[in-house]
Design an enzyme around this catalytic site. Sequence first.
Site, PDB file in Angstrom:
ATOM      1  N   CYS A  87      -3.347   0.962   6.829  1.00 22.82           N
ATOM      2  CA  CYS A  87      -3.520   0.187   8.062  1.00 22.82           C
ATOM      3  C   CYS A  87      -4.349   0.965   9.077  1.00 22.82           C
ATOM      4  O   CYS A  87      -5.080   0.372   9.856  1.00 22.82           O
ATOM      5  CB  CYS A  87      -2.171  -0.225   8.635  1.00 22.82           C
ATOM      6  SG  CYS A  87      -1.015   1.116   8.769  1.00 22.82           S
ATOM      7  N   GLU A 113       6.931   1.363  15.766  1.00 24.13           N
ATOM      8  CA  GLU A 113       7.876   2.006  14.853  1.00 24.13           C
ATOM      9  C   GLU A 113       7.867   3.491  15.178  1.00 24.13           C
ATOM     10  O   GLU A 113       6.929   4.006  15.776  1.00 24.13           O
ATOM     11  CB  GLU A 113       7.440   1.780  13.401  1.00 24.13           C
ATOM     12  CG  GLU A 113       7.371   0.301  13.070  1.00 24.13           C
ATOM     13  CD  GLU A 113       7.222   0.035  11.591  1.00 24.13           C
ATOM     14  OE1 GLU A 113       6.145   0.307  11.042  1.00 24.13           O
ATOM     15  OE2 GLU A 113       8.197  -0.437  10.992  1.00 24.13           O
ATOM     16  N   GLU A 134       3.522  -5.010  12.374  1.00 30.29           N
ATOM     17  CA  GLU A 134       2.544  -3.938  12.168  1.00 30.29           C
ATOM     18  C   GLU A 134       1.500  -4.507  11.221  1.00 30.29           C
ATOM     19  O   GLU A 134       1.742  -4.641  10.023  1.00 30.29           O
ATOM     20  CB  GLU A 134       3.264  -2.724  11.552  1.00 30.29           C
ATOM     21  CG  GLU A 134       2.711  -1.408  12.031  1.00 30.29           C
ATOM     22  CD  GLU A 134       1.577  -0.913  11.161  1.00 30.29           C
ATOM     23  OE1 GLU A 134       0.443  -1.413  11.361  1.00 30.29           O
ATOM     24  OE2 GLU A 134       1.805  -0.055  10.316  1.00 30.29           O
ATOM     25  N   ASN A 166       0.808  -1.231   0.000  1.00 37.09           N
ATOM     26  CA  ASN A 166       0.000   0.000   0.000  1.00 37.09           C
ATOM     27  C   ASN A 166       0.837   1.276   0.000  1.00 37.09           C
ATOM     28  O   ASN A 166       0.511   2.236  -0.686  1.00 37.09           O
ATOM     29  CB  ASN A 166      -1.016  -0.018   1.143  1.00 37.09           C
ATOM     30  CG  ASN A 166      -0.398  -0.291   2.477  1.00 37.09           C
ATOM     31  OD1 ASN A 166       0.686  -0.872   2.570  1.00 37.09           O
ATOM     32  ND2 ASN A 166      -1.058   0.132   3.535  1.00 37.09           N
TER      33      ASN A 166
HETATM   34  O1  TXE Z   1      -0.265  -9.275   2.828  1.00 33.69           O
HETATM   35  P1  TXE Z   1       0.908 -10.227   3.174  1.00 33.69           P
HETATM   36  P2  TXE Z   1      -0.955  -9.030   1.402  1.00 33.69           P
HETATM   37  C1  TXE Z   1      -3.721  -6.711   4.906  1.00 33.69           C
HETATM   38  C2  TXE Z   1      -4.957  -6.386   4.121  1.00 33.69           C
HETATM   39  C3  TXE Z   1      -4.820  -7.206   2.894  1.00 33.69           C
HETATM   40  C4  TXE Z   1      -4.111  -8.418   3.413  1.00 33.69           C
HETATM   41  C5  TXE Z   1      -3.316  -9.179   2.393  1.00 33.69           C
HETATM   42  O2  TXE Z   1      -6.070  -6.800   4.858  1.00 33.69           O
HETATM   43  O3  TXE Z   1      -6.056  -7.580   2.358  1.00 33.69           O
HETATM   44  O4  TXE Z   1      -3.246  -7.911   4.393  1.00 33.69           O
HETATM   45  O5  TXE Z   1      -2.300  -8.364   1.836  1.00 33.69           O
HETATM   46  C6  TXE Z   1       5.370 -10.855   2.815  1.00 33.69           C
HETATM   47  N1  TXE Z   1       7.305 -14.882   5.364  1.00 33.69           N
HETATM   48  N2  TXE Z   1      -2.679  -5.729   4.788  1.00 33.69           N
HETATM   49  O6  TXE Z   1      -1.263 -10.312   0.711  1.00 33.69           O
HETATM   50  O7  TXE Z   1       0.761 -11.514   2.436  1.00 33.69           O
HETATM   51  C7  TXE Z   1       4.787 -10.512   1.469  1.00 33.69           C
HETATM   52  O8  TXE Z   1       5.549 -11.026   0.416  1.00 33.69           O
HETATM   53  C8  TXE Z   1       7.877 -13.709   5.053  1.00 33.69           C
HETATM   54  C9  TXE Z   1      -2.484  -4.859   5.887  1.00 33.69           C
HETATM   55  O9  TXE Z   1      -0.127  -8.099   0.653  1.00 33.69           O
HETATM   56  O10 TXE Z   1       1.016 -10.295   4.644  1.00 33.69           O
HETATM   57  C10 TXE Z   1       4.773  -8.991   1.540  1.00 33.69           C
HETATM   58  O11 TXE Z   1       6.075  -8.482   1.293  1.00 33.69           O
HETATM   59  N3  TXE Z   1       7.235 -12.738   4.377  1.00 33.69           N
HETATM   60  C11 TXE Z   1      -1.313  -4.024   5.776  1.00 33.69           C
HETATM   61  C12 TXE Z   1       4.395  -8.738   2.993  1.00 33.69           C
HETATM   62  O12 TXE Z   1       4.757  -9.928   3.690  1.00 33.69           O
HETATM   63  C13 TXE Z   1       5.962 -12.948   4.003  1.00 33.69           C
HETATM   64  C14 TXE Z   1      -0.674  -3.786   4.504  1.00 33.69           C
HETATM   65  C15 TXE Z   1       2.900  -8.478   3.206  1.00 33.69           C
HETATM   66  O13 TXE Z   1       2.172  -9.490   2.548  1.00 33.69           O
HETATM   67  C16 TXE Z   1       5.313 -14.165   4.313  1.00 33.69           C
HETATM   68  C17 TXE Z   1      -0.952  -4.751   3.499  1.00 33.69           C
HETATM   69  C18 TXE Z   1       6.048 -15.168   5.011  1.00 33.69           C
HETATM   70  N4  TXE Z   1       5.500 -16.348   5.330  1.00 33.69           N
HETATM   71  C19 TXE Z   1      -1.921  -5.679   3.657  1.00 33.69           C
HETATM   72  N5  TXE Z   1       4.051 -14.089   3.828  1.00 33.69           N
HETATM   73  C20 TXE Z   1      -1.054  -2.950   6.771  1.00 33.69           C
HETATM   74  N6  TXE Z   1      -0.959  -3.285   8.038  1.00 33.69           N
HETATM   75  O14 TXE Z   1      -0.871  -1.800   6.409  1.00 33.69           O
HETATM   76  C21 TXE Z   1       3.914 -12.881   3.234  1.00 33.69           C
HETATM   77  N7  TXE Z   1       5.079 -12.195   3.325  1.00 33.69           N
END
Ligand code: TXE
Length: 489
Positions: A283, A461, A249, A152
């Site tokens: 977020c 953070e 976060e 995002n």
């Molecule tokens: O998140 P992911 P996604 C929420 C929002 C959204 C949902 C899915 O609800 O619909 O998350 O988004 C990495 N080991 N937020 O699919 O999968 C991944 O490659 C290590 C909230 O994008 O959690 C990416 O770089 N890394 C939010 C990062 O984690 C891993 C912002 C986030 O991906 C991993 C975005 C693993 N096992 C989405 N699995 C906020 N808090 O602002 C994933 N990643």
Amino acid sequence: MTRQFQHVIDGQSIAPDSGEWIDSVNPATGEVWARFARGNASDVAAAVAAAVTACGRPDWRDDSANRSAVLHAIADLLDQGFEQLIEVEVNDNGKRIREVRGQFAGLGGWYRHFAVALADLQVEALSLDQPGVSARLELMPYGVVGAITAWNSPLMIAAWKVAPALAGGNAVIIKPSEMASASTVMFAELLAPVVPKGLINVITGYGHEAGAAIVAADDVRKVTFTGSEIGGSKVAATAAEHVKPATLELGGKSPQIVFADADLENTVNGVLSGIFLSNGQSCVAGSRLIIQEPIRDLFLQRLQERVASLRFGDPLRDDTDIGPIANKPQFDKVLAMLDRAKQAGAKVFAGGHAVKVEGFENGYFIAPTILEAVATDSEIWQQEVFGPVLCVRSFATADEAIRLANDSNYGLAAGVWSGDADFASSVASRIDAGTVYINHYRSVSACAPVGGIKKSGYGRELGPNAIRDFMQEKAVWHGTAPLPNPFQR
Ligand code: TXE
């Protein structure tokens, strides 16, 4: 033409060991516009080796004046060069150009703040409760930090991690989201002339491959993660297995409590910006409107009028109010949640559907949505949508409002709106969240901590402890009196 973005390892642009690539789709057009290196454990090992060497150099680890100079140089370069990063970000995640420009114009400021703040990292004398000894407290860097970011706001999220980590004497490996990696790769390439090699590395790829390999790497001594609850819990589990700390976060379902004496227009502006900027893909999105009964109808009417006047369109145009949702999985997820909410009887006041935009017929547009949830245990009231969806419930008393606000698995942010500052302040103290805004919303500052409680994650953070969070304490003892023979009879 499809653009190609490689890893950045040891100051060099490096092709993926796997020879494989991940397509990135422009969410305004639905077309592939770029491809990212599909990182694997071998790429991660190369980045870790470069980072270990870089942060072990005495002129980095032990020279805070040098670190400050590098952070200042990064800030200067970002101030001069941020414009060239804007378009790739808009192509990647569909965020409106005005929002991206605003975020990127501020990037240098995050690095400059920590360039100055590291002067506060002094060795402290400890006052001991024993005679014959003195001691001091030193701070030492972890070494290599893994910084896993979301799609995002990739570069702002990265700045919150990278700037204090570097200030503390660490090197970083950034793993941006596979959905939006372009700006992070370009950022590292842009900075190459002023950053000693190996201090900022970028490995692109999938979370379960490149991300997981970073978390598991022995020489990565701390992980900081922004993303989903599921991703965060996997990262924390792997980090625990390898005995290293992780800061998480995660998401939110942040309440906006509006009392009847609140300034109407100011509050409408705050609530609109809280949920509809970035299409709610933030977020801290203020996604639950908890409004006092006497002003409910008037407030909803004002929101509906304002939402009706917003213009959909090309996120690259300055006069666009609403761009696309960032990617297809997110678009599908938001629409599926809206369908389920409607089936469960939610009353829709605005939006609730996808939108076809002329010239962008294959784009992922969704109308800003305002709906009333039927039950407080419904999915749409409880679960993070991460989209342009504002859920409404009304209340009679402050106790009821606070109960509604706190009835959530999340606890990232909240807004309290009232004409009575003392009363609003007392309500704020009773809200379970890492950040509460009074008659205000969404601001962030390097001086104030950001982070959540409950399922919104743990650790903070920014704020006064940001650099210390990337360092470990060491107690150094000095004997000042002769020791007795321990076995003297
Ligand atoms: O998140 P992911 P996604 C929420 C929002 C959204 C949902 C899915 O609800 O619909 O998350 O988004 C990495 N080991 N937020 O699919 O999968 C991944 O490659 C290590 C909230 O994008 O959690 C990416 O770089 N890394 C939010 C990062 O984690 C891993 C912002 C986030 O991906 C991993 C975005 C693993 N096992 C989405 N699995 C906020 N808090 O602002 C994933 N990643």
